[in-house]
Write a protein that holds these residues in place. Structure first.
Motif, PDB file in Angstrom:
ATOM      1  N   GLY A  42      25.406  10.369 -18.169  1.00 43.11           N
ATOM      2  CA  GLY A  42      24.097  10.243 -18.772  1.00 43.11           C
ATOM      3  C   GLY A  42      23.359   9.033 -18.229  1.00 43.11           C
ATOM      4  N   PHE A  43      22.202   8.781 -18.792  1.00 43.12           N
ATOM      5  CA  PHE A  43      21.412   7.635 -18.358  1.00 43.12           C
ATOM      6  C   PHE A  43      22.180   6.351 -18.668  1.00 43.12           C
ATOM      7  CE2 PHE A  43      17.803   4.642 -18.610  1.00 43.12           C
ATOM      8  CZ  PHE A  43      17.220   4.920 -17.381  1.00 43.12           C
ATOM      9  N   PRO A  44      22.231   5.398 -17.723  1.00 36.11           N
ATOM     10  CA  PRO A  44      23.061   4.189 -17.906  1.00 36.11           C
ATOM     11  C   PRO A  44      22.469   3.210 -18.923  1.00 36.11           C
ATOM     12  CG  PRO A  44      21.847   4.044 -15.841  1.00 36.11           C
ATOM     13  CD  PRO A  44      21.582   5.419 -16.396  1.00 36.11           C
ATOM     14  N   CYS A  45      22.618   3.555 -20.183  1.00 36.08           N
ATOM     15  CA  CYS A  45      22.060   2.714 -21.244  1.00 36.08           C
ATOM     16  C   CYS A  45      22.795   1.385 -21.374  1.00 36.08           C
ATOM     17  CB  CYS A  45      22.104   3.464 -22.568  1.00 36.08           C
ATOM     18  SG  CYS A  45      20.990   4.893 -22.650  1.00 36.08           S
ATOM     19  N   MET A  46      23.975   1.266 -20.744  1.00 39.30           N
ATOM     20  CA  MET A  46      24.693  -0.009 -20.828  1.00 39.30           C
ATOM     21  C   MET A  46      23.941  -1.141 -20.131  1.00 39.30           C
ATOM     22  SD  MET A  46      25.625   1.753 -18.027  1.00 39.30           S
ATOM     23  CE  MET A  46      26.834   2.871 -18.712  1.00 39.30           C
ATOM     24  N   LEU A  47      22.930  -0.774 -19.333  1.00 37.38           N
ATOM     25  CA  LEU A  47      22.146  -1.784 -18.623  1.00 37.38           C
ATOM     26  C   LEU A  47      20.926  -2.241 -19.411  1.00 37.38           C
ATOM     27  CD1 LEU A  47      22.175  -0.197 -15.038  1.00 37.38           C
ATOM     28  CD2 LEU A  47      23.629  -2.048 -15.899  1.00 37.38           C
ATOM     29  N   LYS A  48      20.801  -1.785 -20.625  1.00 40.56           N
ATOM     30  CA  LYS A  48      19.583  -2.062 -21.381  1.00 40.56           C
ATOM     31  C   LYS A  48      19.390  -3.549 -21.656  1.00 40.56           C
ATOM     32  CE  LYS A  48      21.771  -1.305 -25.898  1.00 40.56           C
ATOM     33  NZ  LYS A  48      21.739  -0.494 -27.137  1.00 40.56           N
ATOM     34  N   ASN A  49      20.478  -4.324 -21.647  1.00 39.81           N
ATOM     35  CA  ASN A  49      20.364  -5.757 -21.911  1.00 39.81           C
ATOM     36  C   ASN A  49      20.186  -6.575 -20.644  1.00 39.81           C
ATOM     37  OD1 ASN A  49      20.707  -5.433 -24.727  1.00 39.81           O
ATOM     38  ND2 ASN A  49      22.931  -5.323 -24.471  1.00 39.81           N
ATOM     39  N   SER A  50      20.107  -5.903 -19.496  1.00 38.39           N
ATOM     40  CA  SER A  50      19.894  -6.615 -18.236  1.00 38.39           C
ATOM     41  C   SER A  50      18.396  -6.841 -18.047  1.00 38.39           C
ATOM     42  CB  SER A  50      20.479  -5.817 -17.066  1.00 38.39           C
ATOM     43  OG  SER A  50      21.862  -5.628 -17.221  1.00 38.39           O
ATOM     44  N   SER A  51      17.901  -7.850 -18.690  1.00 41.09           N
ATOM     45  CA  SER A  51      16.454  -8.098 -18.680  1.00 41.09           C
ATOM     46  C   SER A  51      15.947  -8.496 -17.297  1.00 41.09           C
ATOM     47  CB  SER A  51      16.101  -9.183 -19.694  1.00 41.09           C
ATOM     48  OG  SER A  51      16.802 -10.389 -19.405  1.00 41.09           O
ATOM     49  N   SER A  52      16.849  -8.934 -16.429  1.00 46.81           N
ATOM     50  CA  SER A  52      16.441  -9.339 -15.087  1.00 46.81           C
ATOM     51  C   SER A  52      16.405  -8.166 -14.103  1.00 46.81           C
ATOM     52  CB  SER A  52      17.396 -10.420 -14.562  1.00 46.81           C
ATOM     53  OG  SER A  52      18.726  -9.944 -14.533  1.00 46.81           O
ATOM     54  N   LEU A  53      16.756  -6.969 -14.551  1.00 47.68           N
ATOM     55  CA  LEU A  53      16.826  -5.812 -13.655  1.00 47.68           C
ATOM     56  C   LEU A  53      15.454  -5.510 -13.047  1.00 47.68           C
ATOM     57  CD1 LEU A  53      18.819  -3.623 -12.647  1.00 47.68           C
ATOM     58  CD2 LEU A  53      17.940  -2.150 -14.453  1.00 47.68           C
ATOM     59  N   ARG A  54      15.440  -5.402 -11.721  1.00 46.93           N
ATOM     60  CA  ARG A  54      14.200  -5.121 -10.998  1.00 46.93           C
ATOM     61  C   ARG A  54      14.232  -3.785 -10.269  1.00 46.93           C
ATOM     62  NH1 ARG A  54      10.255  -8.802 -10.046  1.00 46.93           N
ATOM     63  NH2 ARG A  54      10.524 -10.867 -10.943  1.00 46.93           N
ATOM     64  N   VAL A  55      15.387  -3.394  -9.789  1.00 48.29           N
ATOM     65  CA  VAL A  55      15.496  -2.154  -9.012  1.00 48.29           C
ATOM     66  C   VAL A  55      16.639  -1.326  -9.580  1.00 48.29           C
ATOM     67  CG1 VAL A  55      15.906  -1.149  -6.746  1.00 48.29           C
ATOM     68  CG2 VAL A  55      14.627  -3.300  -6.937  1.00 48.29           C
TER      69      VAL A  55
ATOM     70  N   ARG B  56      16.598   8.221 -22.608  1.00 50.49           N
ATOM     71  CA  ARG B  56      16.368   7.628 -23.927  1.00 50.49           C
ATOM     72  C   ARG B  56      17.523   6.700 -24.282  1.00 50.49           C
ATOM     73  NH1 ARG B  56      14.485  11.181 -29.186  1.00 50.49           N
ATOM     74  NH2 ARG B  56      13.791   9.425 -30.466  1.00 50.49           N
ATOM     75  N   CYS B  57      17.202   5.462 -24.579  1.00 51.78           N
ATOM     76  CA  CYS B  57      18.169   4.481 -25.036  1.00 51.78           C
ATOM     77  C   CYS B  57      17.518   3.670 -26.149  1.00 51.78           C
ATOM     78  CB  CYS B  57      18.603   3.540 -23.908  1.00 51.78           C
ATOM     79  SG  CYS B  57      19.312   4.350 -22.460  1.00 51.78           S
ATOM     80  N   SER B  58      18.345   3.065 -26.967  1.00 49.80           N
ATOM     81  CA  SER B  58      17.808   2.217 -28.040  1.00 49.80           C
ATOM     82  C   SER B  58      17.508   0.845 -27.453  1.00 49.80           C
ATOM     83  CB  SER B  58      18.822   2.104 -29.178  1.00 49.80           C
ATOM     84  OG  SER B  58      20.063   1.627 -28.675  1.00 49.80           O
ATOM     85  N   MET B  59      16.408   0.779 -26.694  1.00 50.35           N
ATOM     86  CA  MET B  59      16.057  -0.451 -25.988  1.00 50.35           C
ATOM     87  C   MET B  59      15.136  -1.323 -26.830  1.00 50.35           C
ATOM     88  SD  MET B  59      15.418   0.746 -22.068  1.00 50.35           S
ATOM     89  CE  MET B  59      16.724   1.415 -21.049  1.00 50.35           C
TER      90      MET B  59
END
Length: 634
Positions: free
Chosen positions: A257-270, A283-286
């Motif tokens: 599924g969609f990698p919701c584990m990255l939702k806390n990576s606020s620095s993610l750019r790409v 859809r994630c609980s972001m």
């Protein structure tokens, strides 16, 4: 006068240095020599330089092998050697690298043959962009124990990734991309290398799953595993890497599924997930601040479904002009050895204007959304118009419906827009004419209607950009706009036409009933004759003159002799005799002109009750051909 010179830098000028004519022996105290871009075609004679520690001969035209004496420069005290961007093809033996050599840069040559083991003291080793075809030595980790940067990218290395690299605990950049490596990712590599900032294993033949062993102290900023055969799920422990800026797992076999584990990576750019088997909703609980720096998201060619949620789009502040995060960084890179200004340059491939391009520098001002080739449905959110710095928007090959949001006209930086092969309806918004920066547009194969807006920019696109929309008209299409052109509701109505099965079954019932009545009459002689009798009697009662006519012969209207009104149905032989008598009478000149109505088989006649017969000579052939016989039916 210059005998005490310790540093000589002639690089990056328009000089052409002939190494065969110069002598550096007059500078016995040189510790640093830089001859970058001096059009050198061979190595200068440096055998007598006993104090040299830094030698940079990069970006020249030096051919052949690296001489073995080069390792003895400075009496074995050489610390930095840069021979990159030349035409070197091999290394002379013996290869005795000094233990003091900390920086060895041989990238972008034509080196091949045996793998040269670096010095144990090396902190920077770059063998990338050469022609090495060997396997990586299994004990390579013992020679790169202190290495911060180790790159073997863009070669032809085969075999597996040595597990001995797990001992290189100081590594910050490990780049083995674009080789022919196979096997799986060593479990210890992600667990032990807690200081690793860049892991690039893309464009190999690596298989298996990603080990779920990312350390809680993970320092990864760039993870590139693209273009391999890696499958399974994205490990949940990747959430420990909260400093991630670039995640590229495109062109693999992931089924998740969609990698919701990255939702806390606020620095993610790409974030690149393209060409896998990812599925489910986006859809994630972001939180509202999740991915506030996101500038490139590519999830094309997967099985994602569901709608586009507006709240996620509004949280992507990195695609808005008012974003002021890290204003001094003009492109993504990972810095290490700050005192020496070393950094690793991030790259990524994107599909733009119908072409796949590799961005060798990911500029922070470059923004892109590619959701193409999925199963997304619903309407395009109006909030997409808030992404004011967006440069690429590709939502093609989905099942999106509704109208094209007029807010797209707010994307003044937009250079590529692809909404083709969806179910979009309505007219093309006039606001699109204000996109003067737009150089690629594809709205083909939708249900769009109306006139194509006229404007300076939109008129420059070919008819292919609007093909497959029967309701569209105007330039550049050949369809002229008229008053009777279909509107959006009528075109959409055509799509919704369904069969009225109740009417169909009713018609079939009537048809079968009629067939049950007609079939016996068509195939049963007795029933047919009885039906004819009944029908004729009915017509005679309703229309007394039905079936009578008068014959004019030689200009006179003749009456006929009274003949029997009925003939028996069961006497066919008498009918035949009567016909023969009539024929004989005609041949003798006896003409009975009577009115008759024949049945369908022309075997039974109904006669006028007031028939009159007249006798005259039969007409000759010439008179019969010139006489007229007029029959009138009433």
């Amino acid at each position: 006068m210059l005998s005490n010179l310790t540093r000589l830098d002639l690089g990056h000028n328009h000089l052409s240095v002939d190494a065969s004519t110069i002598s550096l022996s007059q500078f016995p105290h040189l510790s640093r020599l830089t001859l970058v871009s001096c059009k050198l075609s061979e190595f200068p004679n440096l055998r007598n330089q006993s104090k040299m520690t830094v030698l940079d001969l990069s970006n020249n035209l030096i051919k052949g092998d690296i001489p073995s004496w080069i390792w003895n420069i400075g009496n074995g005290g050489l610390a930095q050697l840069n021979l990159s961007y030349n035409l070197l093809t091999g290394l002379q033996k013996p290869i005795n690298m000094p233990s003091s050599l900390s920086v060895l840069d041989l990238h972008s040559n034509r080196l091949q043959g045996e793998f040269p083991l670096p010095s144990v003291a090396s902190i920077y080793v770059d063998y990338s962009s050469n022609n090495f075809q060997e396997t990586i030595p299994l004990n390579i980790g013992n020679f790169a124990f202190y290495a911060l940067f180790f790159s073997l990218a863009n070669n032809g290395f085969t075999g597996t990734i040595p597990a001995s690299l797990c001992n290189s605990t100081y590594l910050q950049v490990l780049d083995f991309s674009n080789n022919k490596l196979n096997g799986s990712i060593p479990v210890c590599l992600l667990e032990n290398l807690t200081g690793l900032g860049v892991l690039n294993l893309g464009r190999n033949h690596i298989a298996g799953d990603i080990p779920d062993t990312f350390s809680v102290n993970c320092s990864l900023k760039t993870l590139d595993l693209s273009n391999n055969n890696i499958g399974g799920n994205i490990p949940l422990s990747l959430a420990n890497c909260r400093s991630l800026e670039v995640v590229n797992v495109g062109n693999n076999n992931f089924d998740d599924g969609f990698p919701c584990m990255l939702k806390n990576s606020s620095s993610l750019r790409v974030l690149v997930l393209r060409n896998n088997r990812f599925h489910g909703e986006l859809r994630c609980s972001m939180d509202k601040e999740s991915w506030s720096n996101l500038q490139i998201i590519d999830i094309a060619s997967n099985n994602f479904s569901g709608e586009l949620y507006r709240k996620y789009i509004t949280s992507w502040k990195g695609m808005m002009l008012d974003n002021d995060a890290q204003p001094r960084r003009n492109h993504l890179r990972f810095a290490f050895l700050n005192l020496s200004n070393f950094y690793y340059q991030d790259t990524v491939s994107v599909t733009m204007k119908g072409l796949e391009l590799e961005l060798v520098k990911i500029l922070t001002v470059f923004t892109a959304i590619d959701f193409s080739c999925n199963n997304l449905s619903g309407e395009i959110p109006e909030t997409v118009g808030d992404l004011s710095s967006l440069y690429v928007l590709n939502l093609s090959h989905n099942a999106l419906s509704g109208v094209i949001p007029s807010s797209i006209g707010n994307l003044k930086q937009l250079g590529s827009l692809d909404l083709s092969t969806n179910q979009l309806t309505g007219e093309i918004p006039n606001e699109l004419t204000s996109l003067t920066f737009l150089s690629f547009l594809n709205l083909s194969y939708n249900n769009l209607v109306g006139m194509i807006p006229t404007g300076t920019q939109i008129q420059t696109f070919s008819a292919e950009s609007f093909a497959g929309n029967p309701g569209l008209c105007g330039f550049p299409l050949n369809t002229r706009c008229g008053s009777n052109r279909p509107d959006s509701e009528s075109v959409a109505g055509l799509k919704r036409i369904e069969f009225d099965w109740q009417s169909i079954f009713t018609g079939v019932g009537y048809g079968l009933g009629a067939a049950l009545v007609i079939a016996p009459l068509a195939f049963c002689k007795k029933w047919r004759e009885e039906c004819n009798d009944k029908f004729d009697k009915f017509l005679k009662q309703m229309f007394p003159r039905y079936g009578f006519s008068y014959i004019r012969y030689d200009g006179m209207v003749e009456a006929v002799e009274k003949v029997e009104d009925e003939m028996t149905d069961d006497d066919d032989d008498e009918d035949e005799d009567e016909e023969e008598d009539i024929g004989d009478g005609l041949s003798r000149g006896r003409y009975c002109v009577f009115c008759t109505k024949m049945d369908i088989q022309i075997k039974k006649a109904m006669h006028n009750p007031k028939c009159t017969c007249h006798f005259s000579s039969p007409p000759t052939a010439s008179s019969s051909s010139s006489s007229s016989l007029l029959v009138k039916y009433h």
